[in-house]
Design a protein around this motif. Structure first.
Motif, short mmCIF file in Angstrom:
data_model
loop_
_atom_site.label_atom_id
_atom_site.label_comp_id
_atom_site.label_asym_id
_atom_site.label_seq_id
_atom_site.Cartn_x
_atom_site.Cartn_y
_atom_site.Cartn_z
N GLY A 147 49.08 27.15 -2.38
CA GLY A 147 48.10 26.98 -1.30
C GLY A 147 48.06 25.53 -0.84
O GLY A 147 48.05 25.24 0.35
N ARG A 148 48.09 24.62 -1.80
CA ARG A 148 48.01 23.20 -1.44
C ARG A 148 49.31 22.74 -0.76
O ARG A 148 49.28 21.90 0.14
CB ARG A 148 47.68 22.36 -2.67
CG ARG A 148 46.27 22.62 -3.21
CD ARG A 148 45.88 21.64 -4.27
NE ARG A 148 46.61 21.79 -5.52
CZ ARG A 148 46.29 22.64 -6.50
NH1 ARG A 148 45.23 23.44 -6.37
NH2 ARG A 148 47.01 22.72 -7.60
N ALA A 149 50.42 23.37 -1.16
CA ALA A 149 51.70 23.04 -0.49
C ALA A 149 51.65 23.49 0.97
O ALA A 149 52.07 22.76 1.88
CB ALA A 149 52.86 23.71 -1.22
N ASP A 169 30.88 18.91 -5.21
CA ASP A 169 31.80 18.37 -6.23
C ASP A 169 33.08 19.20 -6.35
O ASP A 169 34.15 18.66 -6.60
CB ASP A 169 31.11 18.17 -7.58
CG ASP A 169 30.61 19.46 -8.19
OD1 ASP A 169 30.36 20.40 -7.41
OD2 ASP A 169 30.45 19.52 -9.42
N GLY A 170 32.98 20.52 -6.12
CA GLY A 170 34.17 21.36 -6.15
C GLY A 170 35.16 20.94 -5.08
O GLY A 170 36.34 20.68 -5.34
N SER A 171 34.66 20.81 -3.87
CA SER A 171 35.51 20.43 -2.74
C SER A 171 36.15 19.07 -2.98
O SER A 171 37.32 18.85 -2.65
CB SER A 171 34.70 20.36 -1.45
OG SER A 171 34.02 21.57 -1.27
N GLN A 351 16.37 27.19 3.02
CA GLN A 351 16.45 25.77 2.63
C GLN A 351 17.67 25.09 3.23
O GLN A 351 17.71 23.88 3.39
CB GLN A 351 16.53 25.65 1.10
CG GLN A 351 15.27 26.11 0.42
CD GLN A 351 15.49 26.37 -1.06
OE1 GLN A 351 15.49 25.46 -1.85
NE2 GLN A 351 15.69 27.61 -1.43
N ARG A 352 18.70 25.86 3.50
CA ARG A 352 19.93 25.27 4.06
C ARG A 352 19.81 25.02 5.54
O ARG A 352 20.46 24.16 6.09
CB ARG A 352 21.10 26.25 3.87
CG ARG A 352 21.68 26.25 2.52
CD ARG A 352 23.08 26.83 2.53
NE ARG A 352 23.54 26.97 1.18
CZ ARG A 352 24.02 25.96 0.46
NH1 ARG A 352 24.13 24.77 1.00
NH2 ARG A 352 24.39 26.14 -0.77
N GLY A 353 18.99 25.89 6.17
CA GLY A 353 19.10 25.96 7.63
C GLY A 353 18.30 24.93 8.37
O GLY A 353 17.60 24.10 7.80
P1 ATP Z 1 28.60 23.43 -3.27
O1 ATP Z 1 27.96 22.22 -3.89
O2 ATP Z 1 27.93 23.85 -2.03
O3 ATP Z 1 28.85 24.55 -4.22
P2 ATP Z 1 31.35 22.78 -3.60
O4 ATP Z 1 32.26 21.92 -2.82
O5 ATP Z 1 31.07 22.35 -5.00
O6 ATP Z 1 30.04 22.94 -2.76
P3 ATP Z 1 33.03 24.97 -4.43
O7 ATP Z 1 32.94 26.42 -4.13
O8 ATP Z 1 33.02 24.53 -5.83
O9 ATP Z 1 31.88 24.30 -3.58
O10 ATP Z 1 34.37 24.40 -3.77
C1 ATP Z 1 34.70 24.66 -2.42
C2 ATP Z 1 36.18 24.86 -2.29
O11 ATP Z 1 36.85 23.69 -2.78
C3 ATP Z 1 36.74 26.00 -3.13
O12 ATP Z 1 36.61 27.23 -2.49
C4 ATP Z 1 38.19 25.58 -3.28
O13 ATP Z 1 38.90 25.89 -2.12
C5 ATP Z 1 38.09 24.06 -3.39
N1 ATP Z 1 38.10 23.67 -4.82
C6 ATP Z 1 37.05 23.61 -5.67
N2 ATP Z 1 37.45 23.22 -6.89
C7 ATP Z 1 38.79 23.04 -6.84
C8 ATP Z 1 39.79 22.63 -7.76
N3 ATP Z 1 39.48 22.34 -9.02
N4 ATP Z 1 41.06 22.56 -7.33
C9 ATP Z 1 41.36 22.83 -6.06
N5 ATP Z 1 40.46 23.21 -5.14
C10 ATP Z 1 39.20 23.32 -5.50
#
Ligand code: ATP
Length: 821
Positions: A147-149, A169-171, A351-353
């Protein structure tokens, strides 16, 4: 540089403001700006071949269109605007994005195109919209290397070499991984012959910056995440609404708010909403069984006559054994044990909106500007930065350090190491927690201070009312009662004091003051100098051991007068503090006064409505007059939060030369609008910007000079800016600062009371103003403060926000449209 922006994860208010600032700022710095729709999903999908060609065609056509429009108008434009800006004026995609469609619109299509180029005008008016207009998604594919490629290939196809990711933090973890993998990803693409050697070389490194968009305020190493203040505002609006019905029926309400791993929203809402009890993940109840402790506390509140009960639970709240604490369970306890008619309200996605509050427009804008700077200065060696805000300064911190620190909090909680988790959240979080306890819990006599440490505190409001004055008073009063001190409320300022208008407020009497605007004590501008001897006599009569003056420049002046009068009146040899509260934010040395956030929000609300009307009538300039005395803070920050075209402040003044340039700028700007699609524009003018070029004069001048291009109207916001309901930020700040004032007073009172009564000489440090400087609370003796004050103009000698005036004009494109690069 070609920069792309994406928003990812959960949406949050303020993301649009960030995108807008990045697009505009990027163009100003000569970059080509792109948007990735639907977060990483769009990056992975990219532009399909047909789409790509169609996209190129759209871009080419857009450029041709603007060129053609310009050719027609060029004769009328006396000075040639910045070429780069013209080239980047609009590509139409912003409009499509804003219409919320990914399908066919107006002869063009976004279908199959996730990575689209945008121009200056495409992001116009994005400020006032909640959520994210460019879409967000959760994307499983981006978690895989394939996917990243695909994402890397899609960026290279468009020639993009820099990326801004706004998400949680995930993003941001995904973003960091993407950047670190980039060199190997593109090697793979090259060996698969998907990119050429030239592309391999040109895109050897990906430049990447992260912005934190999250309503939870859960990211470490930044004080505030994009969207958190607006979410807090939504929660407080809900609590305020619930308060009245709870009071009417004498009910209890259990409110569940967002925050899986972070209790910031619940805690701040607890403080700002005046709740009775809160549950947050970082601090599970220590007294077990917690049900007994909660019931005992609420019973004490009811016993003094409280008719309503509000309990706030973060969705991730748990006990020390990590068992979830659920709203429904709390409801059952309150119903069964206390016999309260209890309801549960889960706020959920409300809360989001909604429209972003002022802070969620200002901070993302400043962070967006910083993000572009960080990209432009990035090298292969620099780490991936996250843009945050710390102590009122926009910061860059290594993204992975912040993510690691954030994860450590979660880990500590999972390991049941709650003290560590709280420690990691930082001292301010802890202070807020203790502050909430101090003002929400009712103690019995045995828990109070010994008699010799108790004091009598006079509380006075001065000058014009400002949001947060009552909240500060409530916290001071409740803290006094908790400690065994005697709070004495002076009504109607020093005049009221001279008339013996003083009473002793009760714990319950101030209960509803958190959300009340104006001044419950009553206020006026009479200084103590009106009758210093009389004031001293009243200090003695009421046996004040300390005084807290809440107000603006008058309050500062009063404290100065009282301090200087210590030479003659022993009654003033007590700790005396000034807590700045004024919408003008004109008290020297402090970055914020209570009321200024409320006022900015009132300005933003009013101007959003005005702008809508201005847009409805197309080609209209609205000249909006703000209060603020000789201080341009509200006008300037308001202009930044609203995307105003021009701002006039008392500091900058107005001259004929500026006006001539401004008229030329507005004419050029309207000339370059898409025919038939002009929008309203705002000009913000501080009431004291000029005594000659008044709002009425400016408006008439714009009407005259606008000719067939634009028309003008004015609106004077006057006292509406003093705000109705205080903002949650002002309320919580009020509570925090009032409690800091209390500990200052206690400390100095104790020191002074060790001296024999007759020899009590309070030093200059005991008459002080509480200030916020670079995010830290600092005490400044009032005598010291004078050196930093411009007494004639009633403001500080310097303002930290001075740079914002230029930024407002830059983001409106004034210098660039006038051709002065
Ligand atoms: P929120 O705080 O609203 O949950 P978030 O950015 O933490 O936001 P996530 O669902 O954790 O939300 O991450 C959003 C997207 O970021 C994921 O759907 C995925 O595409 C990407 N992502 C998250 N963690 C990883 C990871 N470890 N490696 C690659 N991509 C990631």
């Amino acid at each position: 540089m070609k920069i792309a922006i994406l928003t990812s994860g959960g949406d949050s208010a303020g993301m649009n403001a960030a995108v807008r600032a990045i697009v505009k700022c990027g163009i100003l710095k000569g970059c080509e700006m792109w948007i990735v729709r639907e977060g990483y999903e769009g990056l992975v999908r990219g532009n399909d071949d047909g789409g790509e060609k169609a996209g190129q065609k759209v871009n080419d056509e857009a450029e041709k269109l603007v060129e053609a429009e310009l050719r027609e108008k060029r004769n009328e434009i006396t000075q040639e605007p910045d070429k780069n800006l013209l080239h980047n004026l609009r590509f139409g995609d912003g409009e499509l994005l804003r219409d919320g469609t990914s399908e066919y619109v107006g002869g063009r299509t976004l279908k199959g195109r996730y990575i689209v180029r945008v121009g200056w005008d495409d992001v116009r008016g994005w400020f006032s919209e909640g959520g994210t207009l460019i879409g967000t998604a959760r994307c499983a594919a981006f978690r895989t290397r394939e996917g990243r490629a695909a994402a890397a290939l899609n960026l290279i196809k468009e020639g993009i070499d820099a990326l801004v990711v706004c998400g949680g933090d995930g993003s941001l973890t995904g973003a960091d991984l993407f950047r670190s993998e980039w060199p190997s990803l593109i090697q793979d693409l090259h060996s698969q012959k998907l990119i050429t050697s030239a592309q391999l070389e040109a895109h050897a490194h990906l430049k990447l910056v992260g912005l934190v968009g999250s309503i939870d305020n859960d990211m470490s190493m930044t004080d505030m995440t994009i969207g958190a203040p607006t979410a807090l505002q939504r929660i407080c609006e809900a609590i305020d609404n619930i308060n009245s019905t709870a009071y009417s029926h004498s009910r209890a309400f259990v409110l569940e708010v967002m925050g899986r791993d972070c209790g910031w929203l619940a805690l701040m809402a607890g403080i700002a909403g005046g709740a009775d009890f809160t549950f947050i993940p970082e601090k599970p109840p220590t007294t077990m069984p917690w049900e007994d402790a909660m019931c005992a506390e609420i019973h004490r509140h009811r016993a003094v006559g409280k008719r309503k009960t509000i309990v706030i639970v973060a969705e991730g709240a748990r006990d020390r054994e990590l068992n979830p604490i659920r709203a429904e369970y709390i409801k059952d306890i309150l119903t069964d044990r206390l016999g309260l008619d209890t309801r549960v309200t889960t706020l959920g996605h409300t809360q989001r909106g909604g429209r972003p509050c002022a802070l969620d427009r200002i901070l993302p804008t400043l962070q967006g500007v910083e993000a572009v700077d960080a990209l432009l200065s990035a090298t292969p060696e620099t780490p991936t930065y996250m843009i945050g805000v710390q102590e009122n300064k926009i910061t860059r911190v290594p993204l992975m350090d912040a993510v690691k620190a954030t994860r450590a909090v979660g880990q500590a909680m999972n390991d049941k190491e709650f003290e560590k988790a709280l420690d990691l959240r930082g001292p301010e979080f802890m202070e807020m927690l203790l502050g909430f306890r101090a003002v929400s819990s009712l103690k019995d006599e045995s828990e109070k201070l010994p008699a010799n440490k108790r004091l009598r505190l006079g509380i006075i409001h001065m000058g014009a009312p400002a949001g947060g004055m009552n909240a500060a008073t409530r916290s001071a009063v409740r803290y006094c009662i908790k400690q065994g001190h005697i709070p004495l409320a002076v009504h109607n300022g020093f005049r009221g004091l001279l008339d013996d208008n003083v009473d002793q407020p009760s714990w319950l009497g101030v209960d509803a003051w958190m959300s009340r605007g104006g001044s419950e004590l009553g206020t006026n501008r009479t200084l103590p100098s009106v009758d210093l001897g009389g004031v001293a006599a009243k200090f003695q009569q009421f046996q004040f051991d300390a005084v807290m003056i809440i107000g603006g420049f008058e309050a500062f002046n009063s404290l100065l007068i009282l301090d200087e009068a210590r030479k003659y009146y022993p009654a003033f040899h007590i700790p005396m503090v000034h807590l700045p509260a004024t919408i003008s934010n004109n008290v020297p040395m402090t970055e914020y006064s209570l009321g200024s956030d409320t006022s900015l929000n009132a300005l933003v609300d009013a101007c959003d409505a005005i702008k809508q009307s201005a847009s409805a009538s197309r080609d209209r300039v609205f000249v909006v007059e703000t209060q603020g005395g000789k201080c341009g803070y509200i006008a300037t920050m308001g202009a930044l939060a609203l995307g105003a075209s021009l701002v006039y402040t008392p500091e900058g003044g107005i001259s004929l030369d500026t006006l001539r340039r401004d008229v030329k700028f507005l004419r050029t700007r309207y000339m370059l609008d898409t025919p038939g699609k002009s929008e309203g524009r705002l000009v913000i003018r501080s009431e004291a910007a000029s005594s000659v070029y008044t709002t009425s004069v400016l408006t008439k001048m714009f009407v005259e000079e606008g000719g067939s291009l634009f028309d003008a109207r004015s609106a004077s916001l006057g006292h509406t800016l003093q705000g109705g309901v205080p903002s949650p930020i002002d309320r919580s700040r009020a509570s925090r600062l009032a409690l800091r004032c209390m500990s200052f007073i206690e400390e100095h009172h104790e020191k002074l009371s060790q001296k024999p009564h007759k020899a009590r000489q309070a030093g200059p440090e005991t008459a002080a103003v509480i200030t916020i400087q670079e995010g830290d609370v600092k005490w400044v003796p009032v005598q010291e403060m004078v050196k930093h004050a411009d007494m004639a103009n009633r403001r500080g000698r310097t303002n930290w926000w001075a740079f914002v005036t230029d930024l407002v004009e830059q983001l409106a494109g004034k210098p660039q449209f006038l051709g002065a690069k």
